[in-house]
Design a protein around this motif. Structure first.
Motif, PDB file in Angstrom:
ATOM      1  N   ALA A   1       0.839  -1.199   0.000  1.00 51.46           N
ATOM      2  CA  ALA A   1       0.000   0.000   0.000  1.00 51.46           C
ATOM      3  C   ALA A   1       0.876   1.252   0.000  1.00 51.46           C
ATOM      4  O   ALA A   1       1.886   1.296   0.704  1.00 51.46           O
ATOM      5  N   PRO A   2       0.516   2.273  -0.789  1.00 50.08           N
ATOM      6  CA  PRO A   2       1.357   3.475  -0.889  1.00 50.08           C
ATOM      7  C   PRO A   2       1.645   4.132   0.463  1.00 50.08           C
ATOM      8  O   PRO A   2       2.750   4.638   0.694  1.00 50.08           O
ATOM      9  N   GLU A   3       0.658   4.119   1.366  1.00 54.10           N
ATOM     10  CA  GLU A   3       0.846   4.814   2.643  1.00 54.10           C
ATOM     11  C   GLU A   3       1.838   4.107   3.563  1.00 54.10           C
ATOM     12  O   GLU A   3       2.325   4.699   4.535  1.00 54.10           O
ATOM     13  N   THR A   4       2.170   2.827   3.254  1.00 51.46           N
ATOM     14  CA  THR A   4       3.049   2.095   4.170  1.00 51.46           C
ATOM     15  C   THR A   4       4.496   2.569   4.089  1.00 51.46           C
ATOM     16  O   THR A   4       5.280   2.268   4.989  1.00 51.46           O
ATOM     17  N   GLU A   5       4.879   3.289   3.031  1.00 49.18           N
ATOM     18  CA  GLU A   5       6.252   3.782   2.960  1.00 49.18           C
ATOM     19  C   GLU A   5       6.549   4.722   4.118  1.00 49.18           C
ATOM     20  O   GLU A   5       7.582   4.606   4.788  1.00 49.18           O
ATOM     21  N   GLY A   6       5.627   5.639   4.385  1.00 52.79           N
ATOM     22  CA  GLY A   6       5.796   6.532   5.527  1.00 52.79           C
ATOM     23  C   GLY A   6       5.686   5.796   6.844  1.00 52.79           C
ATOM     24  O   GLY A   6       6.411   6.095   7.802  1.00 52.79           O
ATOM     25  N   GLU A   7       4.782   4.815   6.917  1.00 50.37           N
ATOM     26  CA  GLU A   7       4.633   4.022   8.136  1.00 50.37           C
ATOM     27  C   GLU A   7       5.903   3.232   8.432  1.00 50.37           C
ATOM     28  O   GLU A   7       6.310   3.098   9.592  1.00 50.37           O
ATOM     29  N   THR A   8       6.524   2.706   7.368  1.00 48.24           N
ATOM     30  CA  THR A   8       7.763   1.939   7.558  1.00 48.24           C
ATOM     31  C   THR A   8       8.877   2.825   8.084  1.00 48.24           C
ATOM     32  O   THR A   8       9.627   2.440   8.990  1.00 48.24           O
ATOM     33  N   LEU A   9       8.999   4.007   7.530  1.00 47.94           N
ATOM     34  CA  LEU A   9      10.027   4.944   7.991  1.00 47.94           C
ATOM     35  C   LEU A   9       9.815   5.294   9.464  1.00 47.94           C
ATOM     36  O   LEU A   9      10.759   5.291  10.266  1.00 47.94           O
TER      37      LEU A   9
END
Length: 284
Positions: A46-54
């Motif tokens: 999901a696109p939003e997970t990049e920020g969540e991962t960081l």
């Protein structure tokens, strides 16, 4: 030959998997996870997970843990996107270790069809990441043959040796310990002598494990799980990961060398339950 690694209790040490949004604040992490433990951050695409991962990687660093984000090659839209993601993880969250996987979608979202495509870009090296893990499949995969998987591992090991990087294999979870041990020994005979971290499902209801096992293509191994289950009482009580870890550690006690140096836990029953099990058994 890769040497065996044991904790002071004689148990195999362990890493753990988590969705980025499952990672609690650093203040809670220090009581949940031991310092220095590797925590793999799942990429669900999901696109939003990049920020969540960081954000999750930052919390793990603050708590003294080692964040290991997944990089799913077929989910990465472009080389620029890869450089941006790796750069932010390294520079803003101190990430120095990643798991590079294929990603399992068709067609690919961008130019990368395999984990080796990502490795060969040199982006990891550019940001100082010299440790990486790749996937292993003791139970096989519905997406490729065993021969293709073996050749892919050879090519990744060749890349690691050419670039002085440190490679390890983290496997899919399964329930057939003898099969996993035989698979690991077979890799060594084939010249792929790197540390193997064996995927193990943490404590959970058997019905939950059957659901995830079917989704992940390890149907053959589920027959082993059902034999351990033994009926409705077991389905209610749950499954013990010791049925998988026990035979591996028994081999350690006999002094027989092998490439499995850690277990890697998939906490399908929840982070708290898996963490409690790992502490109780002495892996943490």
């Amino acid at each position: 030959m890769i040497g065996q690694v044991r904790t002071q209790t004689g148990r195999l040490p362990a890493s753990i998997e988590a969705l980025p949004k499952q990672v609690p604040p650093a203040g809670d992490l220090v009581t949940l996870l031991p310092r220095g433990v590797r925590v793999y951050l799942t990429d669900i695409g999901a696109p939003e997970t990049e920020g969540e991962t960081l954000a999750a990687a930052r919390r793990l660093q603050e708590a003294g843990c080692v964040p290991i984000p997944h990089l799913a090659a077929r989910r990465i839209a472009s080389r620029d996107a890869l450089e941006r993601r790796v750069g932010r993880l390294a520079e803003e969250a101190g990430v120095m270790d990643v798991l590079v996987i294929g990603g399992g979608i068709t067609p690919p979202a961008g130019p990368f069809s395999s984990s080796l495509d990502v490795l060969e870009t040199g982006v990891l090296d550019r940001f100082g990441i010299r440790d990486f893990a790749v996937a292993g499949h003791p139970e096989g995969s519905p997406d490729f043959t065993d021969a293709i998987a073996l050749e892919a591992l050879r090519r990744k090991l060749d890349f690691a040796e050419r670039t002085n990087a440190r490679m390890r294999i983290v496997t899919q979870f399964g329930f057939d310990a003898p099969k996993a041990l035989a698979w690991a020994d077979g890799l060594v005979r084939a010249g792929i002598d790197v540390p193997i971290h064996l995927g193990v499902a943490g404590p959970a209801k058997i019905s939950t494990l059957i659901k995830y096992g079917t989704m992940c293509g390890i149907g053959n191994s589920l027959s082993v799980l059902s034999r351990h289950g033994g009926g409705l009482m077991a389905l209610a009580a749950g499954y013990s990961p010791e049925t998988v870890v026990g035979p591996v550690e028994e081999r350690l006690r006999t002094g027989t060398p092998g490439p499995i140096t850690q277990i890697h836990v998939f906490p399908f029953g929840g982070l708290d339950k898996s963490a409690a099990w790992l502490r109780q058994r002495g892996s943490w």
